[in-house]
Scaffold this motif. Structure first.
Motif, short mmCIF file in Angstrom:
data_model
loop_
_atom_site.label_atom_id
_atom_site.label_comp_id
_atom_site.label_asym_id
_atom_site.label_seq_id
_atom_site.Cartn_x
_atom_site.Cartn_y
_atom_site.Cartn_z
N VAL A 48 0.84 -1.19 0.00
CA VAL A 48 0.00 0.00 0.00
C VAL A 48 0.88 1.24 0.00
O VAL A 48 1.79 1.37 0.83
N LEU A 49 0.65 2.15 -0.94
CA LEU A 49 1.37 3.41 -1.02
C LEU A 49 0.41 4.52 -0.60
O LEU A 49 -0.72 4.57 -1.07
N LEU A 50 0.87 5.38 0.29
CA LEU A 50 0.05 6.51 0.73
C LEU A 50 0.73 7.80 0.31
O LEU A 50 1.94 7.96 0.49
N VAL A 94 -2.93 3.90 -2.70
CA VAL A 94 -2.76 3.06 -3.89
C VAL A 94 -2.31 1.68 -3.41
O VAL A 94 -1.37 1.58 -2.61
N THR A 95 -2.95 0.64 -3.90
CA THR A 95 -2.57 -0.73 -3.55
C THR A 95 -1.99 -1.40 -4.79
O THR A 95 -2.58 -1.35 -5.86
N VAL A 96 -0.83 -2.01 -4.62
CA VAL A 96 -0.19 -2.71 -5.73
C VAL A 96 -0.96 -4.02 -5.96
O VAL A 96 -1.19 -4.79 -5.03
N ALA A 97 -1.40 -4.21 -7.18
CA ALA A 97 -2.14 -5.41 -7.58
C ALA A 97 -1.27 -6.24 -8.51
O ALA A 97 -0.29 -5.73 -9.07
N PRO A 98 -1.61 -7.51 -8.70
CA PRO A 98 -0.79 -8.34 -9.61
C PRO A 98 -0.76 -7.80 -11.04
O PRO A 98 0.21 -7.97 -11.75
N TRP A 151 -6.43 2.32 -7.42
CA TRP A 151 -6.65 3.62 -6.79
C TRP A 151 -8.11 3.99 -6.99
O TRP A 151 -8.62 3.98 -8.11
N GLN A 152 -8.79 4.24 -5.91
CA GLN A 152 -10.20 4.63 -5.90
C GLN A 152 -11.07 3.67 -6.73
O GLN A 152 -11.92 4.09 -7.50
N GLY A 153 -10.81 2.37 -6.55
CA GLY A 153 -11.64 1.36 -7.20
C GLY A 153 -11.33 1.07 -8.65
O GLY A 153 -11.99 0.26 -9.28
N THR A 154 -10.32 1.73 -9.21
CA THR A 154 -9.95 1.51 -10.60
C THR A 154 -8.51 1.00 -10.64
O THR A 154 -7.65 1.45 -9.89
N THR A 155 -8.25 0.04 -11.53
CA THR A 155 -6.89 -0.49 -11.69
C THR A 155 -6.21 0.26 -12.84
O THR A 155 -6.77 0.36 -13.94
N TYR A 156 -5.05 0.79 -12.54
CA TYR A 156 -4.24 1.52 -13.53
C TYR A 156 -3.01 0.69 -13.88
O TYR A 156 -2.49 -0.05 -13.05
N ALA A 157 -2.53 0.87 -15.10
CA ALA A 157 -1.35 0.12 -15.55
C ALA A 157 -0.06 0.66 -14.94
O ALA A 157 0.92 -0.07 -14.83
N SER A 158 -0.07 1.94 -14.53
CA SER A 158 1.17 2.53 -14.01
C SER A 158 0.88 3.54 -12.91
O SER A 158 -0.22 4.09 -12.83
N LEU A 159 1.89 3.78 -12.10
CA LEU A 159 1.80 4.83 -11.09
C LEU A 159 1.73 6.20 -11.74
O LEU A 159 1.12 7.12 -11.21
N SER A 160 2.35 6.35 -12.91
CA SER A 160 2.31 7.64 -13.61
C SER A 160 0.89 8.01 -14.01
O SER A 160 0.51 9.18 -13.94
N GLY A 172 -3.52 16.20 -12.38
CA GLY A 172 -3.98 16.84 -13.61
C GLY A 172 -2.84 17.24 -14.53
O GLY A 172 -3.06 17.87 -15.56
N THR A 173 -1.61 16.89 -14.16
CA THR A 173 -0.44 17.18 -14.99
C THR A 173 0.41 15.93 -15.13
O THR A 173 0.24 14.96 -14.39
N ALA A 174 1.33 15.97 -16.08
CA ALA A 174 2.22 14.83 -16.30
C ALA A 174 3.24 14.74 -15.16
O ALA A 174 3.96 15.69 -14.88
N TRP A 175 3.26 13.62 -14.51
CA TRP A 175 4.19 13.34 -13.42
C TRP A 175 4.81 11.97 -13.66
O TRP A 175 4.17 11.08 -14.19
N SER A 176 6.02 11.79 -13.19
CA SER A 176 6.58 10.46 -13.10
C SER A 176 5.94 9.82 -11.87
O SER A 176 6.09 10.33 -10.75
N GLY A 177 5.24 8.73 -12.05
CA GLY A 177 4.58 8.06 -10.93
C GLY A 177 5.56 7.65 -9.83
O GLY A 177 5.32 7.92 -8.66
#
Length: 181
Positions: free
Chosen positions: A90-92, A102-106, A111-120, A128-133
């Motif tokens: 878990v990342l806070l 954010v919880t790391v999934a396999p 994050w907030q009920g949605t699975t994202y491919a990257s932290l970025s 709302g801006t481009a960040w390195s995750g």
């Protein structure tokens, strides 16, 4: 690598003898052990350590294939491989007064009920801006410094709102990370 079974005490005695050799004697010994002239820039201390390592390798065996492959990868990529977070970690991150979990999934990051491919992608959604995750979640270096080596941040959190790991006594870790058991 081939293995010669030798007495560990004999190897230890030989290493002690190597430590006492003068620089020119170490260079001669290098030629015998490695079959070539030693690199000009190596110090006496380094020559002795490398010769001792080779003697131990010849006596007790070298690294396994997996370790050699890993080290070769480090050398080719000039650094450590990407950090791999275990599923369940878990990342806070506090950002603009709001805590983001954010919880790391396999298969990505939840994050907030949605699975994202990257932290970025999550960092972009939060800011709302481009960040390195990895930088946003303090997993990667910032401004050429190590993410773990920046001791100038407050124990309570840095200016970007990252929090310390629970139970950590390291003030340099600017992120709260909870790994699965």
């Amino acid at each position: 690598m081939r293995q010669h079974q030798l007495d560990p005490a004999a190897i230890e005695a030989e290493i002690a003898r190597i430590r006492s050799l003068a620089l020119d004697a170490l260079r001669r010994r290098w030629r015998v052990v490695f079959g070539r002239t030693p690199p000009a820039g190596l110090s006496k201390h380094m020559l002795g350590r490398m010769i001792a390592c080779r003697l131990q390798e010849q006596a007790f065996g070298g690294l396994d294939r997996e370790s050699l492959t890993f080290l070769d990868g480090l050398a080719r990529h000039r650094g450590s491989p990407r950090r791999r977070l275990k599923p369940g970690t878990v990342l806070l991150r506090d950002y603009q007064g709001q805590r983001h979990t954010v919880t790391v999934a396999p298969d990505g990051f939840d994050w907030q009920g949605t699975t994202y491919a990257s932290l970025s992608a999550i960092a972009r959604a939060i800011t709302g801006t481009a960040w390195s995750g990895p930088r946003f979640f303090a997993l990667a270096p910032r401004n050429g410094t190590s993410a773990r080596g920046n001791n100038k941040r407050s124990v309570r959190g840095d200016r970007n709102g990252s929090q310390l790991a629970r139970g950590s006594n390291k003030a340099s870790l600017p992120l709260e990370t909870v790994s699965p058991a």
